[in-house]
Design a protein around this motif. Structure first.
Motif, PDB file in Angstrom:
ATOM      1  N   GLN A  32     -21.410  15.142 -39.926  1.00 27.69           N
ATOM      2  CA  GLN A  32     -20.723  15.075 -41.213  1.00 27.69           C
ATOM      3  C   GLN A  32     -20.881  16.442 -41.869  1.00 27.69           C
ATOM      4  O   GLN A  32     -21.996  16.876 -42.165  1.00 27.69           O
ATOM      5  N   ASP A  34     -19.846  18.913 -45.001  1.00 27.17           N
ATOM      6  CA  ASP A  34     -19.326  19.006 -46.364  1.00 27.17           C
ATOM      7  C   ASP A  34     -19.299  20.467 -46.792  1.00 27.17           C
ATOM      8  O   ASP A  34     -20.219  21.238 -46.478  1.00 27.17           O
ATOM      9  N   THR A 152     -16.747  14.936 -38.681  1.00 25.22           N
ATOM     10  CA  THR A 152     -15.944  14.590 -39.848  1.00 25.22           C
ATOM     11  C   THR A 152     -16.200  15.608 -40.951  1.00 25.22           C
ATOM     12  O   THR A 152     -17.349  15.958 -41.225  1.00 25.22           O
ATOM     13  N   PHE A 153     -15.129  16.081 -41.570  1.00 26.12           N
ATOM     14  CA  PHE A 153     -15.232  17.049 -42.659  1.00 26.12           C
ATOM     15  C   PHE A 153     -14.826  16.405 -43.980  1.00 26.12           C
ATOM     16  O   PHE A 153     -13.934  15.554 -44.019  1.00 26.12           O
ATOM     17  N   THR A 154     -15.461  16.839 -45.044  1.00 25.99           N
ATOM     18  CA  THR A 154     -15.005  16.496 -46.389  1.00 25.99           C
ATOM     19  C   THR A 154     -14.934  17.780 -47.204  1.00 25.99           C
ATOM     20  O   THR A 154     -15.787  18.661 -47.073  1.00 25.99           O
ATOM     21  N   HIS A 157     -11.725  17.857 -53.961  1.00 22.59           N
ATOM     22  CA  HIS A 157     -10.360  17.474 -54.325  1.00 22.59           C
ATOM     23  C   HIS A 157      -9.518  18.722 -54.593  1.00 22.59           C
ATOM     24  O   HIS A 157      -9.962  19.657 -55.261  1.00 22.59           O
ATOM     25  N   ASP A 170      -8.044  11.215 -40.259  1.00 18.84           N
ATOM     26  CA  ASP A 170      -8.010  12.321 -41.203  1.00 18.84           C
ATOM     27  C   ASP A 170      -9.328  13.090 -41.188  1.00 18.84           C
ATOM     28  O   ASP A 170     -10.384  12.551 -41.530  1.00 18.84           O
ATOM     29  N   HIS A 171      -9.268  14.351 -40.765  1.00 22.97           N
ATOM     30  CA  HIS A 171     -10.421  15.250 -40.763  1.00 22.97           C
ATOM     31  C   HIS A 171     -11.535  14.792 -39.822  1.00 22.97           C
ATOM     32  O   HIS A 171     -12.690  15.170 -39.991  1.00 22.97           O
ATOM     33  N   GLU A 172     -11.225  13.961 -38.813  1.00 21.36           N
ATOM     34  CA  GLU A 172     -12.231  13.556 -37.834  1.00 21.36           C
ATOM     35  C   GLU A 172     -11.809  14.042 -36.453  1.00 21.36           C
ATOM     36  O   GLU A 172     -10.665  13.870 -36.046  1.00 21.36           O
TER      37      GLU A 172
END
Length: 342
Positions: A32, A34, A152-154, A157, A170-172
């Motif tokens: 993960q 971020d 996975t990226f976050t 906004h 999405d983003h994985e």
């Protein structure tokens, strides 16, 4: 009675633990990632068991330990207990007798993307006030853990994330071991555009002063991509990422699915044939490196890539690699001029 007891155990195992019956291995590490800012990353890794070592890829930094020197606050736990980590260069030996799932956490200080790098190293990362691109190997600690990696990226906004990789959601993204260490990633409020002329899809991201010329540069990229898609319409779907950044001189670095290049700014319209040819050259290197094989041992792939005025001879001199789908070739323009990339 013993027979029925064994049969009952076999039945319960087959129903509730099918992986044990089929020999399937447990899932591999999950990442993960971020991006709390344009100059930092926070990474959490979940592993099915304790690895014996963690490591980062080296190179493109001018440092012997590669990007390991930018790792901060590294910690690892198994079963709620902290593990001892002994670092040597870009490798951390993991000392553990614990069993079961483990977690690894660390931050990456990406402030180097805002600093002055020696010529030849700028392509490791760059950031302006709106977006950042960085080589993927600067983000990921790898290990000797088995199984496919899921990432996975976050992002905050209003930001976007651009990679050259196909995603399952999405983003994985999913990779084999070390499979995510040789590409580019861009994130932030980006000046970008993606071609849509065929199976070969190219995304351009421009930074700094070049963001103001994004539309003009992307128009050239669109025509180059369309030309290649027309030349080899049977090419398997693939993606390519280009990052252009301002610099004191033109210098580039190629990755598995893209390239980053410094260019002198501003780009001049009357010199389009020069800088568009550089883009076409790098795109063709990716094409012949990943999509084509020489039709004979005398094929000069590098010379072909540099010889843009005669690039159409690729349709006569090359054939698709055996691992690719059959490709048919259509006739193509025999010359490049400033109007063909405008």
């Amino acid at each position: 009675m013993r027979f029925w007891g064994v049969l009952r155990l076999f039945f319960l195992t087959a129903v509730f633990c099918p992986a044990a019956m089929t020999g399937q291995s447990s899932s591999g590490p999950g990442y993960q990632v971020d991006f709390p800012s344009l100059t930092s990353a926070s990474v959490n890794i979940t592993l099915p068991a304790a690895p014996t070592q963690l490591y980062m890829a080296t190179g493109a930094t001018g440092r012997q330990d590669g990007f390991a020197s930018y790792v901060r606050d590294l910690s690892a736990k198994c079963g709620g207990r902290s593990l001892a980590l002994a670092r040597t260069g870009a490798t951390w030996k993991v000392v553990s007798s614990e069993t079961g799932p483990c977690t690894v956490h660390y931050r990456v200080d990406l402030s180097f993307v805002t600093g002055k790098w020696e010529v030849g190293n700028e392509q490791a990362g760059f950031s302006d006030s709106k977006g950042t691109f960085v080589v993927s190997k600067a983000l990921f600690l790898e290990s000797d853990a088995r199984g496919r990696r899921s990432i996975t990226f976050t992002v905050p906004h209003g930001w976007s994330l651009i990679t050259p990789w196909p995603s399952s959601t999405d983003h994985e993204f999913n990779f084999e071991r070390d499979g995510a260490l040789a590409d580019l990633i861009a994130f932030g409020q980006l000046s970008s555009g993606a071609t849509s002329s065929g199976a070969f899809r190219v995304t351009l991201v421009s930074f700094g002063e070049l963001a103001g010329q994004q539309q003009e540069i992307f128009a050239a990229v669109q025509k180059i991509a369309a030309f290649y898609n027309q030349m080899f319409p049977g090419t398997a779907p693939s993606s390519y990422l280009i990052a252009l950044i301002p610099g004191e001189e033109a210098d580039g670095e190629a990755y598995d699915h893209g390239f980053a290049s410094t260019v002198q700014t501003p780009l001049k319209t009357n010199e389009r044939i020069v800088w568009a040819d550089v883009i076409a050259n790098e795109m063709f290197h990716y094409w012949n490196g990943h999509q084509l094989s020489a039709a004979n041992s005398d094929g000069d792939l590098d010379g072909l890539a540099k010889d843009s005025p005669n690039i159409s001879r690729a349709s006569r001199s090359f054939k698709p690699a055996k691992s690719r789908r059959p490709t048919s070739c259509k006739s193509s323009p025999s010359t490049w001029d400033s109007t063909s990339t405008s």
